[in-house]
Design a protein around this motif. Sequence first.
Motif, short mmCIF file in Angstrom:
data_model
loop_
_atom_site.label_atom_id
_atom_site.label_comp_id
_atom_site.label_asym_id
_atom_site.label_seq_id
_atom_site.Cartn_x
_atom_site.Cartn_y
_atom_site.Cartn_z
N ASN A 126 -37.85 -14.41 32.69
CA ASN A 126 -36.93 -15.78 31.88
C ASN A 126 -37.51 -15.48 30.75
N ALA A 127 -37.85 -14.24 29.60
CA ALA A 127 -38.06 -14.40 28.51
C ALA A 127 -36.84 -13.43 26.93
N PRO A 128 -36.30 -14.28 26.56
CA PRO A 128 -35.72 -13.81 25.59
C PRO A 128 -35.17 -12.73 25.00
N ALA A 129 -34.77 -11.19 25.22
CA ALA A 129 -34.92 -10.01 24.66
C ALA A 129 -35.21 -10.23 23.25
N SER A 130 -35.96 -9.06 22.85
CA SER A 130 -36.51 -9.06 20.78
C SER A 130 -35.05 -8.47 20.38
N ILE A 131 -34.23 -7.94 21.23
CA ILE A 131 -32.50 -7.73 20.65
C ILE A 131 -31.70 -8.22 20.81
N ARG A 132 -30.93 -9.65 20.28
CA ARG A 132 -29.82 -9.68 20.37
C ARG A 132 -28.22 -9.16 21.36
N PRO A 133 -28.18 -9.40 21.44
CA PRO A 133 -26.73 -8.70 22.65
C PRO A 133 -25.75 -9.24 20.89
N ASP A 134 -25.16 -7.27 21.49
CA ASP A 134 -23.85 -7.33 20.78
C ASP A 134 -22.65 -8.24 20.15
N ALA A 135 -22.69 -8.98 19.00
CA ALA A 135 -21.90 -10.13 19.20
C ALA A 135 -20.70 -9.78 19.10
N THR A 136 -20.02 -8.41 19.66
CA THR A 136 -19.08 -8.15 19.46
C THR A 136 -18.88 -7.92 21.31
N CYS A 137 -19.90 -8.67 21.95
CA CYS A 137 -19.05 -8.50 23.35
C CYS A 137 -18.84 -9.89 23.64
N GLU A 138 -17.69 -9.28 24.81
CA GLU A 138 -17.37 -10.73 25.63
C GLU A 138 -17.66 -12.06 25.89
#
Length: 501
Positions: free
Chosen positions: A200-212
Amino acid sequence: MDREQMSNEENYCFDVAGYLIVPDVLTQEEIEACNSDLDQKGTSPLSDSLAKLRDHPVLEWYLNQICGEEFRLDREPHLIGDAEEDVGAPLVGGNEPRDWARAYNHQNDVRFCQGVLAIWALADVNEGDGGFVLIPASHKNYVETPKDVLTGADDMELTVQPSLQAGDLLLCAETTLHGLRPWKGNGPQRLVACGYIGKNAPASIRPDATCEEEPPPEWLAELTPVQRAVMQGQESDNASFPAVVRSDGETSWIDESSEIFHPSIYIRDPDSVIDEKEFYFWDLCGHLLIRNVMDTAWLEAANEAIDKFADRIVVGAAPDKGSKTLAGTGRPDLGGLFELPKPYCDPFREMIAHPAVIHRVNWMVGSGFRCGNATAICSVKGTAGHALHSGSDPARPGNGYLLQNGRAYCDSVNVGWQLRDVTEADGGFVCVPGSHKARYPMPPGVQSCDEPMGLVQHVSMKAGDVLIFLAGAQTHGAYPWRSDIQRRTVLMNYRSKNILL
């Protein structure tokens, strides 16, 4: 592994120090293959030999023991100490301020370590060689780390550089203060690290903003900037830091500060504007009742909206779980209140960032929280009660409560807006005050209210009152509805930035 659990010695070491060295995990052949691939290819793209480190069965076995529930990869294997900006940077980690997304917690033989750093030694690291360092026991520290300790200007003889042999695996709680110091050993430093986090923990690196991504609902654009910030977890244009929504209890606004706002009742934050009696009641009981938040016109508009869309009310299953005391028919709910057509959505959207709520959720949860949707509970006479649920045992990341350094830490609170008067004779919300600190399982008789042991308490409210309670930590439920007048409670949830919705 030929055993089911970590040894008492291993458990004791990790619990006390915040790290554990597992010796001789890799064979000489595996070590040579990894070093050869590092010499030829580095870590990008990831070679098969390094990918095997990420999924090594011994590592997975220990992660299952340490993380307590399902875990997932947070950072791919990477060589540490090869970037100049990493070496000599301030130590990271520590347990103050509290971050449940990476915290270490152990209760009733159940352990949750929400962040684990796994470090593979592909070459010997002898005493005095430098490289990876840490401060033992800092994963449980409740006091802010002095700046000089973080930078190493004055480490107070606390910093330790673990000695490792090629093939060893070092497991470090992410909240254990750790970092890198200049390498003084012979040959290159060969430490490969990968990170793991709780499910349930958020990832350290956010997903690529270009992802749909699924586009936000159109009605979100109709909200005020403050309301949008609360609904979206107070996200801002600054990807590294969420917007801060503040309130003085009368007005809510967006603060342009780039620092977390989490008021403390201690003197170190004299501008917290926390009511000391409210803080005491909240810490003692796990819920807080705020009187007279809604005026008559607001109440009339909210009730009118529910009457208008009564045909959308859905009757669910009876949540009494076989209780004799709570037995009855299924509970009627009206969901999607924020999405109702105008003007019927307005009285509910006004609740999203109301100053009375924002003011208190800030000191309960800390800034960066996110609001979920709203549901109206519309129980009629004969509707079943809700068996008591939630509680602090067994320990899980979403149901923790802690008071540390003058700040309350929890990750999920429910807010109930009362649209009509309710007395104990009517039924409705009940809770077990103090259960957010329980360290034993809830007895079946308390859960069913058939044998409440004098612990279950009804909360009587007037129309316009607002009840805030710990959604995951405080044990709560409802008595059957006995009144001829329909129950009207709007229930909303606010979750911290550390827990995914």
